[in-house]
Design a protein around this motif. Sequence first.
Motif, PDB file in Angstrom:
ATOM      1  N   SER A 215       0.813  -1.030   0.183  1.00 45.12           N
ATOM      2  CA  SER A 215      -0.188  -0.019   0.038  1.00 45.12           C
ATOM      3  C   SER A 215       0.839   1.139   0.087  1.00 45.12           C
ATOM      4  O   SER A 215       2.140   1.213   0.159  1.00 45.12           O
ATOM      5  CB  SER A 215      -1.049  -0.013   1.379  1.00 45.12           C
ATOM      6  N   THR A 216       0.365   2.563  -0.315  1.00 42.15           N
ATOM      7  CA  THR A 216       0.999   3.657  -0.181  1.00 42.15           C
ATOM      8  C   THR A 216       1.460   3.844   1.552  1.00 42.15           C
ATOM      9  O   THR A 216       0.956   3.595   2.234  1.00 42.15           O
ATOM     10  CB  THR A 216       0.288   4.960  -0.638  1.00 42.15           C
ATOM     11  N   ARG A 217       2.502   4.758   1.485  1.00 40.26           N
ATOM     12  CA  ARG A 217       2.836   5.179   2.899  1.00 40.26           C
ATOM     13  C   ARG A 217       1.742   5.910   3.771  1.00 40.26           C
ATOM     14  O   ARG A 217       1.442   5.407   4.812  1.00 40.26           O
ATOM     15  CB  ARG A 217       4.143   6.163   2.815  1.00 40.26           C
ATOM     16  N   SER A 218       0.964   6.833   2.818  1.00 38.99           N
ATOM     17  CA  SER A 218      -0.228   7.435   3.661  1.00 38.99           C
ATOM     18  C   SER A 218      -1.143   6.346   4.082  1.00 38.99           C
ATOM     19  O   SER A 218      -1.596   6.715   5.127  1.00 38.99           O
ATOM     20  CB  SER A 218      -0.868   8.384   2.723  1.00 38.99           C
ATOM     21  N   MET A 219      -1.563   5.401   3.034  1.00 40.59           N
ATOM     22  CA  MET A 219      -2.391   4.306   3.621  1.00 40.59           C
ATOM     23  C   MET A 219      -2.084   3.623   4.674  1.00 40.59           C
ATOM     24  O   MET A 219      -2.788   3.134   5.801  1.00 40.59           O
ATOM     25  CB  MET A 219      -2.933   3.536   2.582  1.00 40.59           C
ATOM     26  N   LEU A 220      -0.776   3.173   4.814  1.00 42.49           N
ATOM     27  CA  LEU A 220      -0.182   2.291   5.842  1.00 42.49           C
ATOM     28  C   LEU A 220      -0.354   3.261   7.219  1.00 42.49           C
ATOM     29  O   LEU A 220      -0.793   2.441   8.207  1.00 42.49           O
ATOM     30  CB  LEU A 220       1.153   1.777   5.319  1.00 42.49           C
ATOM     31  N   LEU A 221       0.149   4.357   7.072  1.00 41.78           N
ATOM     32  CA  LEU A 221       0.206   5.057   8.547  1.00 41.78           C
ATOM     33  C   LEU A 221      -1.233   5.561   9.077  1.00 41.78           C
ATOM     34  O   LEU A 221      -1.255   5.774  10.152  1.00 41.78           O
ATOM     35  CB  LEU A 221       1.166   6.519   8.319  1.00 41.78           C
ATOM     36  N   ASN A 222      -2.117   5.731   8.064  1.00 38.89           N
ATOM     37  CA  ASN A 222      -3.536   6.422   8.418  1.00 38.89           C
ATOM     38  C   ASN A 222      -4.539   5.287   8.363  1.00 38.89           C
ATOM     39  O   ASN A 222      -5.761   6.077   8.973  1.00 38.89           O
ATOM     40  CB  ASN A 222      -3.590   7.840   7.765  1.00 38.89           C
TER      41      ASN A 222
END
Length: 273
Positions: A215-222
Amino acid sequence: MAKRKVRKRKSKWLIYPLLLVFVGVVWINTRQSFAKKEPAAPPFETVGPAEHTYEWDKLTLDEKGRRQYTAADGSVAKVGIDVSSHQGDIDWPAVAADGISSVFVRVGSRGYESGEIYQDDRFHQNVQGAQAAGLPCGVYFYSQAVTAEEAQQEADFVLEAVREYSLELPIVMDYEEVLKPTARTANLTTQARTDNAIAFCERIRTAGHPVMLYSTRSMLLNHFDLNRLLDYPLWVAEYNETTQFPYEFVAWQYTDRGRVAGIGPDVDLNLIF
């Protein structure tokens, strides 16, 4: 005689406070004695994802302008691509000769509106071509599951599709955000999305295959609970000079505009650590 009786009564009342003090001292000592015998409670530990140890000053560009990473121990990250029908017909020997050392092929997708599962038109062609060219191959499925049951259905679809192949690389759940209000995953909670990822990964792992979550960095973190995904290797997408994802991951997709011999359109480029 009356005076003697009064004295005895005063003496008797003086004993009671002394007894109370004695009993109190004994009680305190007894409690302290038992407390010493109790084992000390272990220190509280916060469980969570570990931070990665990549050193980005060791990231360089090769003669083709592609990222390369050499760790302190001398190990070199593999250069990989991921492909689908969007890349059209691929000349796999030319790909192998151009310095690519790993491939992930899209096996299929779920429609972000319809919810229908379909196989990639060039899945078999790409797996067979990559392996014939001597390239280690894995597969990925573009998920839009909204329940754990749908995620398991996707995993079963993948397992059936790859049954005739011996894959060298993991099976990947590609779980991305669709920025359209009509997307069936638009209102998924973090808990539900994490539940779905676990359901897919466990189904694949139980069948005996290594698994990975993309997944994208943003998706993984949020939008994922990473504390619940510690058992699954992560593949992070972030198109920057370096990725700002702070936790452990095993692959980084750093561009979707790579150029590789044997492939006409742009292609995603990855570092596999």
